[in-house]
Write an enzyme that holds these catalytic residues in place. Structure first.
Site, PDB file in Angstrom:
ATOM      1  N   GLU A   1     -11.984  -0.360  -1.155  1.00 27.58           N
ATOM      2  CA  GLU A   1     -10.854  -1.240  -0.867  1.00 27.58           C
ATOM      3  C   GLU A   1     -11.352  -2.629  -0.517  1.00 27.58           C
ATOM      4  O   GLU A   1     -12.227  -2.797   0.339  1.00 27.58           O
ATOM      5  CB  GLU A   1     -10.029  -0.665   0.282  1.00 27.58           C
ATOM      6  CG  GLU A   1      -8.693  -1.362   0.469  1.00 27.58           C
ATOM      7  CD  GLU A   1      -7.760  -0.545   1.347  1.00 27.58           C
ATOM      8  OE1 GLU A   1      -6.586  -0.424   0.994  1.00 27.58           O
ATOM      9  OE2 GLU A   1      -8.211  -0.029   2.381  1.00 27.58           O
TER      10      GLU A   1
ATOM     11  N   CYS B   1       0.870  -1.174   0.000  1.00 23.29           N
ATOM     12  CA  CYS B   1       0.000   0.000   0.000  1.00 23.29           C
ATOM     13  C   CYS B   1       0.905   1.221   0.000  1.00 23.29           C
ATOM     14  O   CYS B   1       1.772   1.362   0.873  1.00 23.29           O
ATOM     15  CB  CYS B   1      -0.919   0.007   1.212  1.00 23.29           C
ATOM     16  SG  CYS B   1      -1.784   1.575   1.473  1.00 23.29           S
TER      17      CYS B   1
END
Length: 283
Positions: A216, A74
């Site tokens: 997400e 990420c």
């Protein structure tokens, strides 16, 4: 057993950071990740990040989702790693390499007042377009501008990978788009994505400005996602909708994105709070 943790935020992504260099952790890291997530203990948001020693980089980052599964990378989480290791005096370097499952990433730290990290530029590398290397069901070499029917609507979507799959869909009004309806339907569409994908809904404002909202996988809508911002810029620039340098506006704030052969994102990371937890019940 008690372990220290730090909660940090990098434009929308809240993670619990735990360094493993000076303290031992339970063996069951998946259960530890579930425990420190919002669903169980109330201190996490997008999951847990472990900061570990590395033999190939300055530090190794392992990142876990709230459901306990280990993720690849990420961009926002990597930026907070830079602030964590500098602020906790694990390094005095302002140029760092970070080992992730998505490869080696590079960070440049901007320092104010000699000891305060105020901004972080992360190089997250080259996006992968080869559909043989990303989890997407297609006979084409690249999954770019594909028409796919989701629920009651047909979308044109594009996918790439930063070590984890990302999909972008350009819409005309992203702030009023029904992310909660279409986000999970796209994420779980195994006819297209054998594994769950993150979904970026993006609106092109002008050649240097994009607005996004991010769904997400396994988490839901977030207020920001660095790799989601990066995905939107890469695809938009390939389609000649924007320039290679863009400001991407998330709900949590703007990120500066630069893309040529590799991609850079720049923005702040913020300390939220630090404490410790008893994890004696985890083996």
């Amino acid at each position: 057993m008690k372990i220290k943790f730090t909660k940090m935020q990098a434009y929308g992504n809240d993670y619990v950071y735990i360094e493993t260099i000076n303290q031992e952790l339970p063996n069951d890291l998946n259960e530890l990740a579930r425990f420190v997530s919002n669903r169980h203990f109330g201190i996490g948001s997008d999951g847990m990040v472990l900061i570990c020693p590395s033999v190939v980089a300055d530090f190794r980052m392992r990142i876990f989702n709230p459901d306990g599964t280990e993720a690849e990378m990420c961009g926002n989480a990597i930026r907070s790693v830079g602030k964590f290791v500098y602020d906790h005096k694990l390094t005095d370097k302002t140029n760092l390499t970070i080992e992730t499952l998505g490869g080696i990433k590079r960070l440049e730290l901007t320092i104010n007042d000699a000891n305060l990290v105020s901004n972080i530029k992360a190089n997250i590398g080259k996006p992968i377009f080869d559909s043989k290397l990303i989890p997407v069901n297609t006979t084409k070499s690249e999954f770019i501008e594909e028409k796919v029917k989701i629920l009651d609507q047909e979308f044109i979507m594009s996918s790439l990978s930063w070590g984890n799959p990302h999909t972008v869909i350009f819409v005309s009004d992203v702030m009023n788009f029904d992310v909660a309806k279409y986000g999970p339907a796209i994420e779980r569409n195994t006819d297209v994505f054998p594994k769950k994908t993150n979904v970026t809904f993006a609106e092109i404002i002008n050649k240097n400005y994009i607005k996004i909202r991010e769904w997400e996988r396994g988490t839901g809508e977030t207020i920001g996602c660095g790799t989601g911002c990066s995905t939107a810029v890469v695809i938009a620039s390939r389609l000649e909708l924007t320039e290679n340098t863009c400001t991407v506006e998330q709900i949590g704030g703007p990120l500066e994105i630069e893309y040529s052969d590799e991609l850079y994102m720049k923005g702040p990371s913020n300390f939220v709070f630090e404490s410790e937890i008893d994890v004696s019940h985890i083996k």
